[in-house]
Design an enzyme around this catalytic site. Sequence first.
Site, short mmCIF file in Angstrom:
data_model
loop_
_atom_site.label_atom_id
_atom_site.label_comp_id
_atom_site.label_asym_id
_atom_site.label_seq_id
_atom_site.Cartn_x
_atom_site.Cartn_y
_atom_site.Cartn_z
N LYS A 206 10.94 28.36 14.10
CA LYS A 206 12.24 27.83 14.49
C LYS A 206 12.38 27.84 16.01
O LYS A 206 12.88 26.88 16.60
CB LYS A 206 13.37 28.64 13.84
CG LYS A 206 13.44 28.40 12.34
CD LYS A 206 14.38 29.36 11.63
CE LYS A 206 14.22 29.21 10.12
NZ LYS A 206 14.96 30.20 9.34
N GLN B 209 18.63 35.36 9.27
CA GLN B 209 17.31 35.18 8.65
C GLN B 209 17.23 35.99 7.36
O GLN B 209 17.42 37.20 7.37
CB GLN B 209 16.22 35.61 9.65
CG GLN B 209 14.81 35.34 9.21
CD GLN B 209 14.52 33.83 9.07
OE1 GLN B 209 14.97 33.01 9.85
NE2 GLN B 209 13.78 33.47 8.03
N ASP C 57 23.16 26.85 8.54
CA ASP C 57 22.34 27.02 7.33
C ASP C 57 23.11 26.57 6.10
O ASP C 57 22.55 26.54 4.99
CB ASP C 57 21.92 28.50 7.17
CG ASP C 57 20.43 28.71 7.44
OD1 ASP C 57 19.70 27.70 7.57
OD2 ASP C 57 20.02 29.89 7.53
#
Length: 286
Positions: free
Chosen positions: A50, A94, A117
């Site tokens: 990322k 994460q 997300d």
Amino acid sequence: MEARVISGTEIRDTIKKDLTERTARLARKPALAIIQIGDNPESDVYVKQKMRFGEEIGCEVTHILLAEGETEEGIIEEIRELNADERISGIIVQLPLPEKIDADRALAAIDPAKDVDGLTPASLSRLLAGDLSGFIPATTKAVLKILEHAGQDAAGKRVTVVGRSNLVGKPTALALLALDATVTVCHSKTEDLAEAAKQADILIVAAGKKHLIGREHVRDGQIVIDVGITAETGEDGKRKLYGDVDFDAVKDIVAAITPVPGGVGPLTVASLFENVVRAQEFAENK
Ligand code: NAD
């Protein structure tokens, strides 16, 4: 006839070009904050991917590594600070988190305007209502992009999704339902997986079980999208990735298939950054 292999890497490169141009037009660099709790070698690999992609398209990516023993309150406090920080366009946590942390509670603390997300209750309830205009989870977006690229309109098609996780299976099933597909969701308790998989026009597999899908699960004419990733270290000491679909076993049966690696994976990272760039575009046009 051999299946058409849909390359996620190629689609990713097109998205990358578009995002680099959009980023350059913004007044401020889009900034993504990645919160990671504790060291986890798999997470480290994903965070690095990322960071690399973000930097390549002109975004700022901040990696906040909190200690393994961090409390839920501590994580939520960190998220609140990032919510209030005008320089931050998007925030992700994460996953997976250490077991003692309630991931849903932590995610719910993210400002929906920065939820790149798409995993907060606010984003998921839009998806549940059939609204695809909000932040959609990156893996689901990646699947939709593959279908678009393959010229597949999901409306009216039979779609089987193998896997019902909140991260992948469920949002993907909901998005396809919103696109008017007839959706079947399978999971570890499904009795006849082969039958449910075979009836699909579009088969999407996200179970995390290496080569779960073989010849007996597929038929001709199908589009197969393999989301699964299992990493194993071979005898040569090298890390190798496997999908949930036994590619070699099915490739001469189905019409089109995504490979692992090089299919859904690269597109997931690009889809996340589409959300990040969009968040910053929104923030500047408020
Ligand atoms: P998960 O473990 O949370 O969920 C797995 C799901 O598969 C569960 O719903 C389970 O019921 C189902 N399942 C397990 N065994 C099954 C079986 N034998 N038959 C039918 N269903 C079965 O995993 P997840 O987070 O949803 O991820 C799934 C896979 O996708 C993993 O391999 C993960 O690494 C991968 N993944 C890939 C990307 C990407 O970018 N390509 C992104 C996210 C996740």
